[in-house]
Design a protein around this motif. Structure first.
Motif, short mmCIF file in Angstrom:
data_model
loop_
_atom_site.label_atom_id
_atom_site.label_comp_id
_atom_site.label_asym_id
_atom_site.label_seq_id
_atom_site.Cartn_x
_atom_site.Cartn_y
_atom_site.Cartn_z
N ILE A 49 31.74 14.99 19.83
CA ILE A 49 30.32 15.22 20.08
C ILE A 49 30.09 15.02 21.57
CG2 ILE A 49 27.98 14.34 19.73
CD1 ILE A 49 28.77 13.53 16.92
N GLU A 50 29.58 16.04 22.21
CA GLU A 50 29.31 15.98 23.65
C GLU A 50 27.87 16.38 23.91
OE1 GLU A 50 33.41 17.24 25.81
OE2 GLU A 50 32.47 18.79 24.58
N THR A 51 27.26 15.73 24.87
CA THR A 51 25.92 16.13 25.29
C THR A 51 25.99 16.55 26.76
OG1 THR A 51 25.30 13.91 26.04
CG2 THR A 51 24.91 14.44 23.72
N PRO A 52 25.14 17.47 27.18
CA PRO A 52 25.13 17.84 28.60
C PRO A 52 24.86 16.60 29.46
CG PRO A 52 23.79 19.35 27.31
CD PRO A 52 24.15 18.21 26.40
N ILE A 53 25.55 16.50 30.58
CA ILE A 53 25.34 15.36 31.46
C ILE A 53 23.92 15.39 31.99
CG2 ILE A 53 26.02 14.26 33.62
CD1 ILE A 53 28.87 15.19 33.12
N ASP A 54 23.20 14.33 31.73
CA ASP A 54 21.80 14.20 32.16
C ASP A 54 21.69 12.84 32.85
OD1 ASP A 54 19.10 14.41 32.54
OD2 ASP A 54 18.56 13.97 30.45
N LEU A 55 21.98 12.85 34.17
CA LEU A 55 22.05 11.60 34.90
C LEU A 55 20.83 10.73 34.64
CD1 LEU A 55 23.52 12.86 38.30
CD2 LEU A 55 24.71 11.73 36.41
N PRO A 56 21.03 9.43 34.45
CA PRO A 56 22.28 8.69 34.65
C PRO A 56 23.18 8.62 33.41
CG PRO A 56 20.55 7.14 34.15
CD PRO A 56 19.91 8.50 34.13
N TRP A 57 23.00 9.51 32.42
CA TRP A 57 23.75 9.40 31.18
C TRP A 57 24.88 10.43 31.11
CZ3 TRP A 57 22.44 5.03 29.15
CH2 TRP A 57 21.14 4.54 29.33
N ASP A 58 26.05 9.96 30.70
CA ASP A 58 27.22 10.81 30.44
C ASP A 58 27.75 10.36 29.07
OD1 ASP A 58 29.62 12.10 30.26
OD2 ASP A 58 30.43 11.41 32.17
N ILE A 59 27.47 11.14 28.03
CA ILE A 59 27.68 10.68 26.66
C ILE A 59 28.60 11.62 25.90
CG2 ILE A 59 26.53 10.08 24.48
CD1 ILE A 59 23.94 9.71 26.08
N ASN A 60 29.65 11.06 25.28
CA ASN A 60 30.44 11.84 24.32
C ASN A 60 31.24 10.90 23.41
OD1 ASN A 60 33.40 11.68 25.17
ND2 ASN A 60 32.48 12.38 27.10
N GLY A 61 31.59 11.41 22.24
CA GLY A 61 32.29 10.59 21.26
C GLY A 61 33.34 11.38 20.51
N TRP A 62 34.23 10.65 19.85
CA TRP A 62 35.32 11.25 19.08
C TRP A 62 35.17 10.95 17.60
CZ3 TRP A 62 39.86 9.25 22.62
CH2 TRP A 62 39.87 9.99 23.80
N ASP A 63 35.48 11.94 16.77
CA ASP A 63 35.52 11.73 15.33
C ASP A 63 36.62 10.72 15.00
OD1 ASP A 63 34.70 12.89 12.53
OD2 ASP A 63 36.89 12.81 12.53
N ILE A 64 36.44 10.01 13.89
CA ILE A 64 37.38 8.97 13.50
C ILE A 64 38.80 9.52 13.31
CG2 ILE A 64 36.79 9.24 11.05
CD1 ILE A 64 37.86 5.99 12.89
N THR A 65 38.92 10.77 12.82
CA THR A 65 40.25 11.34 12.62
C THR A 65 40.96 11.56 13.96
OG1 THR A 65 39.24 13.55 12.51
CG2 THR A 65 39.69 12.43 10.42
N LYS A 66 40.21 12.01 14.96
CA LYS A 66 40.79 12.18 16.29
C LYS A 66 41.19 10.83 16.88
CE LYS A 66 39.62 13.97 20.91
NZ LYS A 66 40.61 15.05 21.02
#
Length: 229
Positions: A37-54
Motif C-alpha cells: 500500500i503506497e500513498t503519494p508523497i505529501d510532505l511531511p508524510w511519506d507512507i507505505n506498507g507491506w502485506d503480511i505475506t510479503k
C-alpha cells in the motif's frame, strides 16, 4: 528514516512504514493484486506498507529492512501481540550473513556515490554511510540485531572516546541545521567506513529450511484468523 536513525533535522519528513493483514477473502482469490500500500508523497508524510505475506517472505530471507521496521525506536501505532509474534519469528530465522550483506552493500553504495573523491560531503550523506558501517561493526563484535538508532548504536559499541565524541558532535550539528550543507571530509569516519567494508566479506546466505517455511505459513494463518483484518 532519519527520525528512527536519530539524526533528523527540524524540517525532516516522517517516513511511516507498516505491515498489514487484509480481509481473509483477499487471500483466497486467484489474483490477489499488489502486496503493498503506497500513498503519494505529501510532505511531511511519506507512507507505505507491506502485506503480511510479503513481510513474512522477506523475514525468511533475513531482510534487514523489515527487521528495522519491527525494531524502530519510533512507533506511531502498534498491535502488541502481532508485533511480538513477528519479532519472535524474525529472531528465529535471523541470518547474520544476510544483515552483513545488506549493510555492506549500503555502506559501499553511499560511500561511492557521496563520499569517494570529494573534498566536502553533506552531513546526512556521511551519516548514511557511517551508520551501516557501524552496523557492520556491531554484527562483527557483538552479533544479534544492532540498534537502529545511530546514537544508541554508538553507545552499544566499544568505541574510543575520540570517535564517540566526534560522532555525537556530528549528529548534533546535523540535527540542529535546517539545511544539510557540505562539510569537510572527516578522516576518522573515512577509516571506520573503509575498514568495516573491507572486513565484511560478501557471503552467501543459506536458504530457509522447510521447517521455517512451515512456521511462516502457520504464523500467517494465526495473524489472518486473529481478527486483525
Amino acid at each position: 528514516g532519519s527520525r528512527a536513525w536519530g539524526f533528523e533535522r527540524p524540517d525532516s519528513d516522517y517516513d511511516v512504514r507498516f505491515i498489514y493483514v487484509r480481509p481473509r477473502d483477499w487471500y483466497l482469490r486467484l489474483e490477489r493484486g499488489r502486496d503493498v500500500i503506497e500513498t503519494p508523497i505529501d510532505l511531511p508524510w511519506d507512507i507505505n506498507g507491506w502485506d503480511i505475506t510479503k513481510a513474512l517472505g522477506l523475514m525468511l530471507k533475513s531482510n534487514a529492512v523489515v527487521l528495522e521496521w519491527l525494531t524502530s525506536p519510533v512507533v506511531y501505532a502498534k498491535d502488541m501481540a502481532a508485533t511480538d509474534m513477528l519479532r519472535a519469528f524474525a529472531d528465529e530465522v535471523l541470518q547474520s550473513s544476510a544483515l552483513q550483506h545488506h549493510y555492506r552493500r549500503l555502506a559501499v553504495r553511499h560511500c561511492g556515490e557521496f563520499i569517494a573523491g570529494r573534498n566536502e560531503v553533506a552531513r546526512k550523506k556521511y551519516l548514511y554511510a557511517l551508520r551501516p558501517a557501524l552496523m557492520l561493526m556491531h554484527l562483527r563484535l557483538q552479533g544479534g540485531v544492532p540498534p537502529m538508532s545511530l546514537p544508541a548504536l554508538t553507545r552499544d559499541l566499544p568505541l574510543d572516546t575520540e570517535i564517540r565524541q566526534a560522532i555525537d558532535a556530528f549528529i548534533t550539528a546535523k540535527r540542529q541545521a535546517k539545511e544539510s550543507g557540505p562539510d569537510e571530509r572527516v578522516p576518522l569516519f573515512d577509516r571506520i567506513i573503509e575498514d568495516e567494508i573491507a572486513r565484511a566479506q560478501p557471503s552467501d546466505t543459506p536458504s530457509p529450511t522447510p521447517e521455517l517455511a512451515r512456521r511462516a505459513d502457520q504464523l500467517f494463518l494465526e495473524l489472518l484468523l486473529s481478527g486483525l483484518s
